[in-house]
Design a protein around this motif. Sequence first.
Motif, PDB file in Angstrom:
ATOM      1  N   ALA A  13       0.481  -0.913   0.075  1.00 17.08           N
ATOM      2  CA  ALA A  13       0.114   0.018  -0.005  1.00 17.08           C
ATOM      3  C   ALA A  13       1.107   1.143  -0.336  1.00 17.08           C
ATOM      4  O   ALA A  13       1.026   1.983   0.922  1.00 17.08           O
ATOM      5  CB  ALA A  13      -0.997   0.264   0.903  1.00 17.08           C
ATOM      6  N   GLY A  17       0.504   0.047  -5.300  1.00 21.60           N
ATOM      7  CA  GLY A  17      -0.624  -0.747  -4.818  1.00 21.60           C
ATOM      8  C   GLY A  17      -2.383  -0.065  -4.707  1.00 21.60           C
ATOM      9  O   GLY A  17      -2.972  -0.475  -5.715  1.00 21.60           O
ATOM     10  N   GLY A  44      10.142   9.054   3.700  1.00 20.36           N
ATOM     11  CA  GLY A  44      11.120   8.677   2.369  1.00 20.36           C
ATOM     12  C   GLY A  44      12.000  10.603   1.646  1.00 20.36           C
ATOM     13  O   GLY A  44      11.260  10.843   1.996  1.00 20.36           O
ATOM     14  N   ARG A 107       7.676  12.020  -0.439  1.00 21.52           N
ATOM     15  CA  ARG A 107       7.087  10.381  -0.819  1.00 21.52           C
ATOM     16  C   ARG A 107       5.675  10.042  -0.193  1.00 21.52           C
ATOM     17  O   ARG A 107       5.302   9.727  -0.450  1.00 21.52           O
ATOM     18  CB  ARG A 107       7.608   9.744  -0.625  1.00 21.52           C
ATOM     19  CG  ARG A 107       7.619   8.059  -1.695  1.00 21.52           C
ATOM     20  CD  ARG A 107       8.559   7.487  -0.665  1.00 21.52           C
ATOM     21  NE  ARG A 107       7.536   6.970   0.898  1.00 21.52           N
ATOM     22  CZ  ARG A 107       6.967   6.009   0.903  1.00 21.52           C
ATOM     23  NH1 ARG A 107       6.397   5.256  -0.304  1.00 21.52           N
ATOM     24  NH2 ARG A 107       6.418   6.111   2.198  1.00 21.52           N
ATOM     25  N   ASP A 128      -0.433  -7.315   7.880  1.00 24.98           N
ATOM     26  CA  ASP A 128       0.022  -7.965   7.397  1.00 24.98           C
ATOM     27  C   ASP A 128       0.403  -8.689   6.230  1.00 24.98           C
ATOM     28  O   ASP A 128       0.586  -7.337   5.286  1.00 24.98           O
ATOM     29  CB  ASP A 128      -2.084  -8.685   7.815  1.00 24.98           C
ATOM     30  CG  ASP A 128      -1.882 -10.407   7.851  1.00 24.98           C
ATOM     31  OD1 ASP A 128      -1.499 -10.796   8.005  1.00 24.98           O
ATOM     32  OD2 ASP A 128      -3.060 -10.998   7.726  1.00 24.98           O
ATOM     33  N   SER A 129      -0.259  -9.271   6.126  1.00 29.22           N
ATOM     34  CA  SER A 129       0.971  -9.720   4.139  1.00 29.22           C
ATOM     35  C   SER A 129       0.664 -11.376   4.022  1.00 29.22           C
ATOM     36  O   SER A 129       0.110 -12.522   4.587  1.00 29.22           O
ATOM     37  CB  SER A 129       2.525  -9.569   4.608  1.00 29.22           C
ATOM     38  OG  SER A 129       3.046 -10.400   5.698  1.00 29.22           O
ATOM     39  N   GLY A 160       7.428  -3.612  -3.733  1.00 29.01           N
ATOM     40  CA  GLY A 160       8.523  -2.713  -3.974  1.00 29.01           C
ATOM     41  C   GLY A 160       9.793  -4.299  -4.242  1.00 29.01           C
ATOM     42  O   GLY A 160       9.827  -4.743  -4.958  1.00 29.01           O
TER      43      GLY A 160
HETATM   44  C1  LIG Z   1       9.126   3.858   3.326  1.00 27.65           C
HETATM   45  C2  LIG Z   1       9.726   3.844   2.862  1.00 27.65           C
HETATM   46  C3  LIG Z   1      10.676   5.082   1.818  1.00 27.65           C
HETATM   47  C4  LIG Z   1      10.505   5.014   0.637  1.00 27.65           C
HETATM   48  N1  LIG Z   1      12.163   6.127   0.834  1.00 27.65           N
HETATM   49  C5  LIG Z   1      13.088   6.447   0.006  1.00 27.65           C
HETATM   50  C6  LIG Z   1      13.592   7.005  -1.014  1.00 27.65           C
HETATM   51  O1  LIG Z   1      13.568   7.790  -0.366  1.00 27.65           O
HETATM   52  N2  LIG Z   1      13.977   7.158  -1.732  1.00 27.65           N
HETATM   53  C7  LIG Z   1      13.780   6.735  -3.136  1.00 27.65           C
HETATM   54  O2  LIG Z   1      14.174   6.980  -4.486  1.00 27.65           O
HETATM   55  N3  LIG Z   1      13.280   5.363  -2.892  1.00 27.65           N
HETATM   56  C8  LIG Z   1      12.512   5.389  -2.062  1.00 27.65           C
HETATM   57  N4  LIG Z   1      11.530   4.765  -1.676  1.00 27.65           N
HETATM   58  C9  LIG Z   1      10.964   3.699  -2.711  1.00 27.65           C
HETATM   59  C10 LIG Z   1       9.615   4.263  -3.315  1.00 27.65           C
HETATM   60  O3  LIG Z   1       8.747   4.667  -2.873  1.00 27.65           O
HETATM   61  C11 LIG Z   1       9.335   3.444  -4.633  1.00 27.65           C
HETATM   62  O4  LIG Z   1      10.243   3.412  -5.749  1.00 27.65           O
HETATM   63  C12 LIG Z   1       8.673   3.708  -5.948  1.00 27.65           C
HETATM   64  O5  LIG Z   1       7.712   5.245  -5.333  1.00 27.65           O
HETATM   65  C13 LIG Z   1       7.444   2.573  -6.573  1.00 27.65           C
HETATM   66  O6  LIG Z   1       6.356   2.349  -5.593  1.00 27.65           O
HETATM   67  P1  LIG Z   1       6.160   1.029  -5.163  1.00 27.65           P
HETATM   68  O7  LIG Z   1       4.939   0.666  -4.705  1.00 27.65           O
HETATM   69  O8  LIG Z   1       6.406   0.272  -6.528  1.00 27.65           O
HETATM   70  O9  LIG Z   1       7.247   0.465  -3.914  1.00 27.65           O
HETATM   71  P2  LIG Z   1       6.997   0.770  -2.514  1.00 27.65           P
HETATM   72  O10 LIG Z   1       7.176   2.825  -2.492  1.00 27.65           O
HETATM   73  O11 LIG Z   1       8.758   0.097  -2.333  1.00 27.65           O
HETATM   74  O12 LIG Z   1       6.412   0.145  -1.554  1.00 27.65           O
HETATM   75  C14 LIG Z   1       5.698  -1.099  -1.314  1.00 27.65           C
HETATM   76  C15 LIG Z   1       4.737  -0.849  -0.229  1.00 27.65           C
HETATM   77  O13 LIG Z   1       4.936  -2.418  -0.018  1.00 27.65           O
HETATM   78  C16 LIG Z   1       5.066  -2.737   1.453  1.00 27.65           C
HETATM   79  N5  LIG Z   1       5.290  -4.298   2.084  1.00 27.65           N
HETATM   80  C17 LIG Z   1       6.457  -4.526   1.138  1.00 27.65           C
HETATM   81  N6  LIG Z   1       6.304  -6.046   1.342  1.00 27.65           N
HETATM   82  C18 LIG Z   1       5.733  -6.346   1.853  1.00 27.65           C
HETATM   83  C19 LIG Z   1       4.780  -8.160   2.044  1.00 27.65           C
HETATM   84  N7  LIG Z   1       5.787  -8.544   2.638  1.00 27.65           N
HETATM   85  N8  LIG Z   1       3.236  -7.974   3.069  1.00 27.65           N
HETATM   86  C20 LIG Z   1       1.947  -6.597   2.666  1.00 27.65           C
HETATM   87  N9  LIG Z   1       3.207  -5.578   2.863  1.00 27.65           N
HETATM   88  C21 LIG Z   1       4.906  -5.678   1.902  1.00 27.65           C
HETATM   89  C22 LIG Z   1       6.168  -2.231   1.711  1.00 27.65           C
HETATM   90  O14 LIG Z   1       5.714  -1.570   2.582  1.00 27.65           O
HETATM   91  C23 LIG Z   1       5.255  -0.541   1.582  1.00 27.65           C
HETATM   92  O15 LIG Z   1       4.465   0.110   1.769  1.00 27.65           O
HETATM   93  C24 LIG Z   1      10.174   4.805  -0.027  1.00 27.65           C
HETATM   94  C25 LIG Z   1       9.534   3.480  -0.657  1.00 27.65           C
HETATM   95  C26 LIG Z   1       9.308   3.044   1.027  1.00 27.65           C
HETATM   96  C27 LIG Z   1       8.075   2.230   1.397  1.00 27.65           C
END
Ligand SMILES: Cc1cc2nc3c(=O)[nH]c(=O)nc-3n(C[C@H](O)[C@H](O)[C@H](O)COP(=O)(O)OP(=O)(O)OC[C@H]3O[C@@H](n4cnc5c(N)ncnc54)[C@H](O)[C@@H]3O)c2cc1C
Length: 395
Positions: A13, A17, A44, A107, A128-129, A160
């Motif tokens: 999320a 997501g 972030g 972010r 949960d996951s 992620g």
């Molecule tokens: C707290 C945080 C800080 C960040 N800071 C930076 C930064 O400073 N610089 C940068 O370049 N990028 C950062 N990122 C990554 C950036 O947000 C992503 O590159 C981009 O926005 C793509 O988003 P995404 O939703 O695909 O993945 P992400 O933003 O990585 O989100 C993945 C989500 O899945 C959740 N998750 C992970 N594993 C599980 C699991 N097993 N079950 C359930 N949920 C799960 C995570 O908690 C997160 O909420 C950060 C991500 C997070 C979560």
Amino acid sequence: MSTSRGTVLISGASIAGPALAYWLHRHGFAVTVVEKASAPRGGGYPIDVRGTAVAVASRMGILSRLQEAHIDSQRLTFLDADGGEVASVRPHALAGSVEGRDLEVARGDLTAILYAVVRDDVEFLFDDSIDSLDQSEHGVDIAFRSGDQRTFDLVVGADGMHSRTRGILFGPETRFHRYLGYCFAVCTMPNILGLSRELMLWNTPGKAAALYATGENDDELHAFLNVHRPEPPLDGLGNRDAQADWIAEAFAGAGWKVPDIIDAMREADDLFSDTVGQIRMPTWSDGRVALVGDAAYAPSFLTGQGSSLALVGAYMLAHSLAANRNHTEAFAAYERDTRAFVAANQALVDHGSAGLFPTTARALEERNTRLRNLVTMPAPPTRPAYAALTLPEPR
Ligand SMILES: Cc1cc2nc3c(=O)[nH]c(=O)nc-3n(C[C@H](O)[C@H](O)[C@H](O)COP(=O)(O)OP(=O)(O)OC[C@H]3O[C@@H](n4cnc5c(N)ncnc54)[C@H](O)[C@@H]3O)c2cc1C
């Protein structure tokens, strides 16, 4: 909640997501999002929303909220080893962003805005996951870590760069991870320089430190450290203490405000640290399970396109599921129509985006010369990759 199109479980999320949940709900799917954190995670470094992703935000009706949250940095100042000024430029001139259209937001603001537009229409399971998934021709049986068991028509991993969904289906991350030669850490810290809407970037060969004030006279700065490591750390970056230790070791003896940043990182409750790399996969789905965002095609912060790929990928995946007769055709269409855009943006790292972090004295001097020239030259044009996909019309 309409279930006419079927049920979808999304893992994660953050950006991809909730954006996917929004579009799937609009297309008539019943959506559940499971997130391992207890709430949408803030924190972030600020992220960019550019080109095609701005069009996605506009179609979601969140553009005005993103514009209100836009950081609008005024200045990026490069510093040498002693903290002396090398050059000072308008940030968008370097990133190739379009001033007045492309956006930069905290972010956590983007996550909160996305969550707000879907929270009433979609089921969220926090804390949960997915523990295991077992797919058959009838659906995907999920065992959650909490002990619950449910069956969904489809599952999407939006969890992620280190996606557990990808790990379960496709195997270890090392198969898909392209290490780009750096490790980084970010956190917030007190505004010790009194900065306002500006960023300072300190470099020595192979090392960089930045302090970024995203607001007007804010008390807080975003601190960033980046270090060149030819080989990735064998066991990742480890726990919090291990992360603070490698940072302190890598930057021992560094000048400018680096000692203050190291102290702040030891104390910070929002330290985020990772290797710099990309995820490159030959296919983004397997049966009834697909991947979106960083889980499938993390481009690394060197491109500044992670959140934009997540938003565009979510739109394209939802559109493909709505436009096709079954998930097999839909997942194939998602890949066919999105892959070139992803490839163009991942390739940005091969065309100089890493130039902000030169690893040798010579490369650093060459970069500094380019920066001094940039001050007197017109801004370079926007990067075509940012807008290299025309969105299909919503159905
Ligand atoms: C707290 C945080 C800080 C960040 N800071 C930076 C930064 O400073 N610089 C940068 O370049 N990028 C950062 N990122 C990554 C950036 O947000 C992503 O590159 C981009 O926005 C793509 O988003 P995404 O939703 O695909 O993945 P992400 O933003 O990585 O989100 C993945 C989500 O899945 C959740 N998750 C992970 N594993 C599980 C699991 N097993 N079950 C359930 N949920 C799960 C995570 O908690 C997160 O909420 C950060 C991500 C997070 C979560």
